[in-house]
Scaffold this active site. Sequence first.
Site, mmCIF file in Angstrom:
data_model
loop_
_atom_site.group_PDB
_atom_site.id
_atom_site.type_symbol
_atom_site.label_atom_id
_atom_site.label_comp_id
_atom_site.label_asym_id
_atom_site.label_seq_id
_atom_site.Cartn_x
_atom_site.Cartn_y
_atom_site.Cartn_z
ATOM 1 N N MET A 159 4.008 27.225 1.945
ATOM 2 C CA MET A 159 5.424 26.987 1.702
ATOM 3 C C MET A 159 5.668 26.184 0.434
ATOM 4 S SD MET A 159 6.545 26.070 5.612
ATOM 5 C CE MET A 159 8.275 25.895 5.170
ATOM 6 N N GLY A 160 4.734 25.327 0.070
ATOM 7 C CA GLY A 160 4.934 24.495 -1.112
ATOM 8 C C GLY A 160 3.742 23.597 -1.356
ATOM 9 N N LYS A 198 2.027 19.737 7.063
ATOM 10 C CA LYS A 198 1.769 19.059 5.795
ATOM 11 C C LYS A 198 0.297 18.661 5.767
ATOM 12 C CE LYS A 198 3.829 15.277 3.061
ATOM 13 N NZ LYS A 198 4.883 14.231 3.089
ATOM 14 N N GLY A 222 2.711 19.664 -3.471
ATOM 15 C CA GLY A 222 3.159 18.473 -4.186
ATOM 16 C C GLY A 222 1.984 17.575 -4.492
ATOM 17 N N ASP A 231 13.086 7.666 -2.015
ATOM 18 C CA ASP A 231 12.834 8.902 -2.771
ATOM 19 C C ASP A 231 13.813 9.996 -2.358
ATOM 20 O OD1 ASP A 231 11.616 10.457 -4.688
ATOM 21 O OD2 ASP A 231 10.013 11.154 -3.375
ATOM 22 N N PHE A 264 1.113 15.043 -2.892
ATOM 23 C CA PHE A 264 0.504 14.618 -1.640
ATOM 24 C C PHE A 264 -0.466 15.655 -1.083
ATOM 25 C CE2 PHE A 264 4.375 16.920 -0.795
ATOM 26 C CZ PHE A 264 3.969 17.857 0.154
#
Length: 467
Positions: free
Chosen positions: A121-122, A144, A124, A240, A126
């Site tokens: 999905m994505g 995640k 980053g 954030d 992290f």
Amino acid sequence: MQSSVYRDKASSIAMILETQRNVEFPHRIVDKRPRKRPRLTWDAAPPLLPPPPPPTVFQPPLYYGPEFASGLVPNFVYPNMFYNGLPRQGSPPWRPDDKDGHYVFVVGDTLTPRYQILSKMGEGTFGQVLECFDNKNKEVVAIKVIRSINKYREAAMIEIDVLQRLTRHDVGGSRCVQIRNWFDYRNHICIVFEKLGPSLYDFLRKNSYRSFPIDLVRELGRQLLESVAYMHDLRLIHTDLKPENILLVSSEYIKIPDYKFLSRPTKDGSYFKNLPKSSAIKLIDFGSTTFEHQDHNYIVSTRHYRAPEVILGVGWNYPCDLWSIGCILVELCSGEALFQTHENLEHLAMMERVLGPLPPHMVLRADRRSEKYFRRGAKLDWPEGATSRDSLKAVWKLPRLPNLIMQHVDHSAGDLIDLLQGLLRYDPTERFKAREALNHPFFTRSREQSIPPFNPNPHPFLYNQKN
């Protein structure tokens, strides 16, 4: 006579057995290789010799993520809640992480037998977010997967603590993303979330950065402020906030005519713009969340949404979240980030261009790193300190805040401008608090006048879609 013969035979047999025992038993002991204690983690690299199958009658204890954090369970014990009778052979082949510590996978692999990877999905700093199917609950979830680097693992454990705290107090589950589970898989902390829709940034990007209607901005702003007020009540500061960290609950959207583009020919489909079918949102990414009592002198927030007190180094607290919300609301109204910059001096110059000069008392308190941005006391070193002509143009093209809003908002502009001026006050002690902003006329006037909530389906010719 016979008894003596029997005694002689018995003694002879005993001597033979004793000889065999002395020879055979040491031989067997030397021949038998010592075995290492098998690791209890089912996803470990396969040993040279396959471990014996577990007894069918044995039911191992149930371990959960928090028990690992508290040290009640040794690190080599994998949380058995994901076993549940599923075959341990479901583990994918052991692959080394990439050079940045990201988990390497193939679509169709499993993260424990419980979760099967459907897509990425994505990604980053992290780690990665993977769309997975939960074989136990028969639902799609988002996981995640944190990079296998200590500082990111430690940040993930802090995020888990914050998420559990938020979930424990959020009875309805309507404000912040819900954590379903977490586990440690091959040195990667994995956090399981409910599956949500796209972020507000992704929606804007796929919509060619076209602004949202003011009624939708009002609904999104109200929910965002409610989420932040809820966090602040728990003495948590997000630090954030940005459109990337605000997710729509649903992926469904509709197409409506974009009247700004109907008067001139455009490319495919640009006569229409997309609007979310539901305005429900949830806040995500609590990896940078901090408690009120912790140190607040380091740099926080993504550049475009960073408050002036953070740049000047005068210390920050809850109000830095409210500044970010003000920047987000402007972006939702205009389709563009308010302060598009990547350096401090240009950022401060943009602030002064849109909001007026910085207050002298804040400038005089600036730390040593920020003193170089000023000259003759509290005067910003601009335009003399500009690094390029492009930088000068980027600042000069910005209008004052009221003019900027009136370019994009037809009605309710006055209330919105007043709200933004309260959220974007330089002095954090004078800035609106979250619950104070919720009582602003921009939100309350619509209720007093019985204005219906945002309706994304006002036209007879619509196209229901799903991202």
